[in-house]
Design a protein around this motif. Sequence first.
Motif, PDB file in Angstrom:
ATOM      1  N   ALA A 165       0.989  -1.044  -0.039  1.00 16.40           N
ATOM      2  CA  ALA A 165      -0.076  -0.031  -0.015  1.00 16.40           C
ATOM      3  C   ALA A 165       0.845   1.232   0.009  1.00 16.40           C
ATOM      4  CB  ALA A 165      -0.903   0.029   1.376  1.00 16.40           C
ATOM      5  N   PRO A 166       0.221   2.457  -0.303  1.00 20.31           N
ATOM      6  CA  PRO A 166       1.132   3.597  -0.242  1.00 20.31           C
ATOM      7  C   PRO A 166       1.727   3.841   1.158  1.00 20.31           C
ATOM      8  CG  PRO A 166      -1.013   4.010  -1.625  1.00 20.31           C
ATOM      9  CD  PRO A 166      -1.177   2.544  -0.937  1.00 20.31           C
ATOM     10  N   GLY A 167       3.012   4.058   1.287  1.00 22.25           N
ATOM     11  CA  GLY A 167       3.520   4.675   2.439  1.00 22.25           C
ATOM     12  C   GLY A 167       4.442   3.069   2.891  1.00 22.25           C
ATOM     13  N   GLU A 168       4.036   1.869   2.642  1.00 20.95           N
ATOM     14  CA  GLU A 168       4.630   0.855   2.783  1.00 20.95           C
ATOM     15  C   GLU A 168       5.749   0.639   2.098  1.00 20.95           C
ATOM     16  OE1 GLU A 168       0.924  -2.050   4.628  1.00 20.95           O
ATOM     17  OE2 GLU A 168       1.603  -2.015   2.529  1.00 20.95           O
ATOM     18  N   HIS A 169       6.677  -0.103   2.249  1.00 19.72           N
ATOM     19  CA  HIS A 169       7.741  -0.570   1.423  1.00 19.72           C
ATOM     20  C   HIS A 169       8.317  -2.114   1.580  1.00 19.72           C
ATOM     21  CE1 HIS A 169      10.207   0.267   5.115  1.00 19.72           C
ATOM     22  NE2 HIS A 169      11.146  -0.402   4.456  1.00 19.72           N
ATOM     23  N   VAL A 170       8.901  -2.502   0.813  1.00 19.97           N
ATOM     24  CA  VAL A 170       9.346  -4.154   0.748  1.00 19.97           C
ATOM     25  C   VAL A 170      10.985  -4.413   1.130  1.00 19.97           C
ATOM     26  CG1 VAL A 170       9.260  -6.320  -0.296  1.00 19.97           C
ATOM     27  CG2 VAL A 170       7.361  -4.884  -0.471  1.00 19.97           C
TER      28      VAL A 170
END
Length: 314
Positions: A188-193
């Motif tokens: 989602a927007p704001g998340e990262h991996v």
Amino acid sequence: MTIATNRADGADGTDKGYPFAHLEAMESEAVHILREVAGEFERPVILFSGGKDSIVMLHLALKAFAPGAPPFALLHVDTGHNFPEVLEYRDRTAARHGLRLHVVSVQEFIDTGELRERPDGTRNPLQTVPLLDAIERHGFDAVFGGGRRDEEKARAKERVFSLRDEFGGWDPRRQRPELWQLYNGRHAPGEHVRVFPLSNWTELDIWQYIARERIELPAIYYAHEREVFHRSGMWLTRGEWGGPGEDEPTECRRVRYRTVGDMSCTGAVDSDADTVEKVIDEITASRLTERGATRADDRMSEAAMEDRKREGYF
């Protein structure tokens, strides 16, 4: 850093040979992961400290996208307590391959009051805030790390693609299945991996691959004479971080480092292993993991690493 060789020759010119099929398989898996990220994410970045795991990861990236350059920048969170030999290697390697290097300074966050110095002098736990700030500021949506599952039990829970929430936190319950080398990078927007191409490698695998590929490392990884002092069962290097104390005399010993972090929490081991072949022999005989033997920051509590990962640590 050489990327064209497939074997390691001895000093006498004879083929010592590292024809291990598992190295070919792990190299292929890591290259596949690197290319998957390049195709699926918009702004990936490689965490590059100049340590052996990040060096191997960069080497794999150079192979994965040869003859072109890897489509990733490099990112290092500099605590101010790093070994000078490693920082010199970091800068020289980035310049050699024409890669953009982002350096985030823990000291700057301390100077502005956003972070406070710890009583024990170690800054490794202070890297989280600068790291998350850099990820948000540059819009990185995938962050490559050199973590391996054999290093520490919290890392053994990590998937290759590790989803982090909008605060950079890690939740083991949100980890996704990774069957048949199928990786889900949806976020989602704001998340990262966070992405770990070396997850399935061991310390021995890393060194066998270094030998096979003839990868240059900072000299700190090989036996050398060094002024050290003893604290908490480890040999530490003197530095402005606060060591040694008045009751901690220094002495010159022949040592090497199995892992490289801050001078304040990374211990050296007594060793005569001054070549890659001798290091491999030494590791093969060792019964201690590299972090368990030489990293004070992992001894803070039984769940030290897992607690830091929940807060957004590497």
